[in-house]
Design an enzyme around this catalytic site. Structure first.
Site, PDB file in Angstrom:
ATOM      1  N   GLN A 168     -68.101 -47.891 -21.234  1.00  0.00           N
ATOM      2  CA  GLN A 168     -69.535 -47.735 -21.022  1.00  0.00           C
ATOM      3  C   GLN A 168     -70.328 -48.707 -21.898  1.00  0.00           C
ATOM      4  O   GLN A 168     -70.084 -48.803 -23.101  1.00  0.00           O
ATOM      5  CB  GLN A 168     -69.940 -46.273 -21.319  1.00  0.00           C
ATOM      6  CG  GLN A 168     -71.390 -45.942 -21.038  1.00  0.00           C
ATOM      7  CD  GLN A 168     -71.760 -46.019 -19.566  1.00  0.00           C
ATOM      8  OE1 GLN A 168     -70.943 -45.810 -18.675  1.00  0.00           O
ATOM      9  NE2 GLN A 168     -73.018 -46.336 -19.294  1.00  0.00           N
ATOM     10  N   LYS A 217     -70.073 -39.585 -14.065  1.00  0.00           N
ATOM     11  CA  LYS A 217     -68.839 -40.224 -13.614  1.00  0.00           C
ATOM     12  C   LYS A 217     -67.679 -39.232 -13.658  1.00  0.00           C
ATOM     13  O   LYS A 217     -66.889 -39.131 -12.717  1.00  0.00           O
ATOM     14  CB  LYS A 217     -68.524 -41.460 -14.479  1.00  0.00           C
ATOM     15  CG  LYS A 217     -69.457 -42.627 -14.196  1.00  0.00           C
ATOM     16  CD  LYS A 217     -69.443 -43.684 -15.281  1.00  0.00           C
ATOM     17  CE  LYS A 217     -70.533 -44.737 -15.003  1.00  0.00           C
ATOM     18  NZ  LYS A 217     -70.791 -45.654 -16.102  1.00  0.00           N
ATOM     19  N   ASP A 276     -65.153 -51.800 -13.051  1.00  0.00           N
ATOM     20  CA  ASP A 276     -66.552 -52.253 -13.079  1.00  0.00           C
ATOM     21  C   ASP A 276     -66.684 -53.614 -12.401  1.00  0.00           C
ATOM     22  O   ASP A 276     -67.787 -54.028 -12.036  1.00  0.00           O
ATOM     23  CB  ASP A 276     -67.005 -52.440 -14.541  1.00  0.00           C
ATOM     24  CG  ASP A 276     -67.842 -51.277 -15.054  1.00  0.00           C
ATOM     25  OD1 ASP A 276     -68.570 -50.679 -14.237  1.00  0.00           O
ATOM     26  OD2 ASP A 276     -67.762 -50.982 -16.264  1.00  0.00           O
TER      27      ASP A 276
END
Ligand code: GUN
Length: 293
Positions: free
Chosen positions: A97, A53, A120
């Site tokens: 995460q 990422k 997300d």
């Protein structure tokens, strides 16, 4: 004719060229899109995702910072980090995460991320917005699946899409996305799951089959019809003594068996996987554009 293989890396590269142009346009307006990533602990899979990422963000000219917290971090420490990123205008997008340590309440942390910075698309308000067809961050894996279909010439419009798997991360948001009355969606959707009786009777009806069950090669060629487009979201480790690592990655579908029958199919690895980081970058650029307007 053998199936066309849909490579996520190629489609990702194309999207990243477009994203870099959007980043350049934002920079010309004095805005550098910023992504804040929170990583708790040192789980190797999470470290490798987070590294991909960060690298992807930097390559398209974004600002990225990964905040690494100790594996022993408390819920309060994780929430305090999210709070700091929520308040810092350099970050247009925030990603925590997953998975988090078991003593940290994941739902509480996700709900604590600013709705507008949740890249997300996991925040309950964004989940509601997606269901209602309102502008929002779309969860990266379902978004990647739709982009792969539309960009490789297999638009889901008017097609019967059968999704195997009802997770909050893939199956449910993908169904919400595909039923919308919009270009690139407008599909007829069936969701199958562990409670489905006679799974093959459904999978055989699919124009497009999306496998997101998390079980190695459980969908076989006899379960699809000739000409089906197969998108395999599964990433499973199976023992392989010939590999130096002792395992290899396979999808939820029997790729080799389906090659002669499917119209198109995604490989594992190299299919949906590479798309997810790209869709995260896209969500961050979109968040920056919304916040700049
Ligand atoms: N862990 C594995 N996949 C994901 C993802 O898409 N988002 C977050 N936040 N964590 C993950």
């Amino acid at each position: 004719m053998p199936a066309k293989i849909i490579y996520g890396k190629e489609i990702s590269a194309q999207i990243r060229v477009e994203l870099k142009e959007r980043v350049d346009r934002l920079k010309a307006r004095g805005v550098t899109p910023g992504l804040g990533v929170v990583l708790v602990g040192e789980d190797p899979a999470s470290v490798s995702y987070v590294t991909a990422k960060a690298k992807g963000a930097e390559e398209i000219g974004m600002f990225e910072e990964t905040i690494r917290l100790l594996p022993t971090s408390t819920e309060e420490e994780v929430l305090a980090t999210v709070d700091r990123l929520n308040r810092d205008p350099r970050f247009n997008g925030i990603l925590v995460q997953l998975p988090l340590p078991k003593w940290v309440n994941t739902d509480k942390v996700i709900s604590f991320i600013s709705v507008e910075k949740d890249v997300d698309g996991f925040h309950p308000i964004n989940v509601g917005r997606l269901l209602r067809g309102e502008p929002c961050a779309i969860p990266c894996t379902p978004y990647g699946v739709v982009q792969m279909l539309t960009r490789s010439g297999y638009s889901p419009e008017g097609r019967h899409v059968v999704i195997c798997g009802r997770s909050n991360l893939v199956g449910k948001p993908l169904a919400a996305l595909l039923v919308q009355k919009k270009k690139g969606a407008n599909a007829t959707v069936t969701i199958c799951h562990t409670g489905t009786k006679d799974l093959p009777s459904f999978t055989k009806q699919a124009d497009i089959l999306v496998a997101a069950m998390g079980a190695p090669r459980v969908i076989t060629a006899d379960m699809i019809r000739e000409g089906c487009v197969v998108i395999d979201v599964g990433i499973n480790r199976v023992p392989d003594p010939t590999s130096p690592k002792g395992y290899r990655l396979v999808g939820d579908c029997d790729f080799d068996g389906m090659l002669a029958k499917a119209e198109a199919i995604t490989p594992v690895p190299g299919g949906v996987g590479p798309m997810t980081v790209t869709m995260l970058l896209l969500n961050t650029v979109e968040a920056a554009e919304r916040q700049a307007d």
